[in-house]
Each structure stands twice: as structure tokens, then as C-alpha cells.
Design a protein around this motif. Sequence first.
Motif, PDB file in Angstrom:
ATOM      1  N   SER A   1      27.139  27.013  45.394  1.00  0.00           N
ATOM      2  CA  SER A   1      27.356  27.103  44.024  1.00  0.00           C
ATOM      3  C   SER A   1      27.727  28.660  43.177  1.00  0.00           C
ATOM      4  O   SER A   1      26.972  29.409  43.778  1.00  0.00           O
ATOM      5  CB  SER A   1      27.085  26.017  43.291  1.00  0.00           C
ATOM      6  N   GLY A   2      28.607  28.360  42.145  1.00  0.00           N
ATOM      7  CA  GLY A   2      28.326  29.827  41.645  1.00  0.00           C
ATOM      8  C   GLY A   2      29.878  30.893  41.713  1.00  0.00           C
ATOM      9  O   GLY A   2      30.090  31.801  41.045  1.00  0.00           O
ATOM     10  N   GLY A   3      30.540  30.082  42.712  1.00  0.00           N
ATOM     11  CA  GLY A   3      31.868  30.917  42.966  1.00  0.00           C
ATOM     12  C   GLY A   3      32.820  30.853  41.216  1.00  0.00           C
ATOM     13  O   GLY A   3      32.253  29.783  40.517  1.00  0.00           O
ATOM     14  N   GLY A   4      33.968  31.452  41.742  1.00  0.00           N
ATOM     15  CA  GLY A   4      35.104  31.342  40.105  1.00  0.00           C
ATOM     16  C   GLY A   4      36.376  32.420  40.106  1.00  0.00           C
ATOM     17  O   GLY A   4      36.499  32.945  41.790  1.00  0.00           O
ATOM     18  N   LEU A   5      36.489  32.849  39.231  1.00  0.00           N
ATOM     19  CA  LEU A   5      38.007  33.308  39.216  1.00  0.00           C
ATOM     20  C   LEU A   5      37.239  34.269  38.475  1.00  0.00           C
ATOM     21  O   LEU A   5      37.257  34.222  37.303  1.00  0.00           O
ATOM     22  CB  LEU A   5      39.161  32.675  38.633  1.00  0.00           C
ATOM     23  N   VAL A   6      37.800  35.744  38.968  1.00  0.00           N
ATOM     24  CA  VAL A   6      37.116  36.729  37.825  1.00  0.00           C
ATOM     25  C   VAL A   6      38.309  38.102  38.400  1.00  0.00           C
ATOM     26  O   VAL A   6      38.860  38.168  39.574  1.00  0.00           O
ATOM     27  CB  VAL A   6      35.665  36.944  38.672  1.00  0.00           C
ATOM     28  N   GLN A   7      37.650  39.060  37.974  1.00  0.00           N
ATOM     29  CA  GLN A   7      39.109  40.331  38.219  1.00  0.00           C
ATOM     30  C   GLN A   7      38.077  41.378  38.610  1.00  0.00           C
ATOM     31  O   GLN A   7      36.927  41.400  38.409  1.00  0.00           O
ATOM     32  CB  GLN A   7      39.336  41.384  36.409  1.00  0.00           C
ATOM     33  N   ALA A   8      38.442  42.390  39.250  1.00  0.00           N
ATOM     34  CA  ALA A   8      38.171  43.170  40.025  1.00  0.00           C
ATOM     35  C   ALA A   8      36.976  44.142  39.417  1.00  0.00           C
ATOM     36  O   ALA A   8      37.218  44.039  37.764  1.00  0.00           O
ATOM     37  CB  ALA A   8      39.135  44.090  40.512  1.00  0.00           C
ATOM     38  N   GLY A   9      35.961  44.302  39.842  1.00  0.00           N
ATOM     39  CA  GLY A   9      35.092  44.944  39.324  1.00  0.00           C
ATOM     40  C   GLY A   9      33.803  44.039  38.940  1.00  0.00           C
ATOM     41  O   GLY A   9      33.001  44.725  37.555  1.00  0.00           O
ATOM     42  N   ASP A  10      34.641  42.702  38.226  1.00  0.00           N
ATOM     43  CA  ASP A  10      33.228  41.947  37.771  1.00  0.00           C
ATOM     44  C   ASP A  10      32.650  41.220  38.722  1.00  0.00           C
ATOM     45  O   ASP A  10      32.102  42.045  40.055  1.00  0.00           O
ATOM     46  CB  ASP A  10      34.233  40.242  37.295  1.00  0.00           C
TER      47      ASP A  10
END
Length: 123
Positions: free
Chosen positions: A6-15
Amino acid sequence: VQLQASGGGLVQAGDSLRLSCAASMRTLSSYVVGWFRQAPGKEREFVAAISWNGGRTPYADSVKGRFTISRDNAMNTVNLQMNSLKPEDTAVYYCAVDVDSAWYRGPNGMDYWGKGTQVTVSS
């Protein structure tokens, strides 16, 4: 052993993201746990692993210095802290357990695999 990442998601580069691998029925604290990932159209690849006592933590070259694998024995989880994420880190991430060895010995040594969690890094 049933595993759940668990813990996945959509993030931006560098996050950053922190993935967790939880197990039912057994404690993870005595087993080798590995993280793997598979991007669309690519083979599954090794990301990181942790030995039974946490003394060895091999990493794929592509994530060294950015990802950290660790145990939280109180929570019965193995976590993957992912910093400085890049678009090429986009994949489904899986955790797996080897109950027969003290050290990571490759993906073929893993006995149980969990369902993955999607990590998407946008540029």
C-alpha cells in the motif's frame, strides 16, 4: 502468508512516497522481504530487499541513494521510503517474502507475493 502493498499514488517528479508491505497470519520480522516493480511493457525488476535481521539491504542501482527499505516490527510492516521520485519510477510495486533464507537470493527465492500498488510519477 498474505501480503498487501500500500501507499502508492500519483505524484510529481521530485516528490516522495512511502510504501508499506503488511502481512497477515505471520510476522514479517523473521523473513527476507523484497520490493519489486513492473512498468507497463517491461519485465519485473528488483528494487530493494532487507535481510531477516535488517543487516543487509541490497538496492537496485537505479534507486540507490533515493530509496530506503526498513522494518517496522511493531507494525509488522516493511516500508520503502522513496524520495526524489522520477517518471521512470512509475510502475506497479510489489512486495514479496522469502521464508527459507536469511538473505536475499533473487526473485526466484521469494515464496509469497502480494498484490501491487501503483506508483505514478509525472514529469
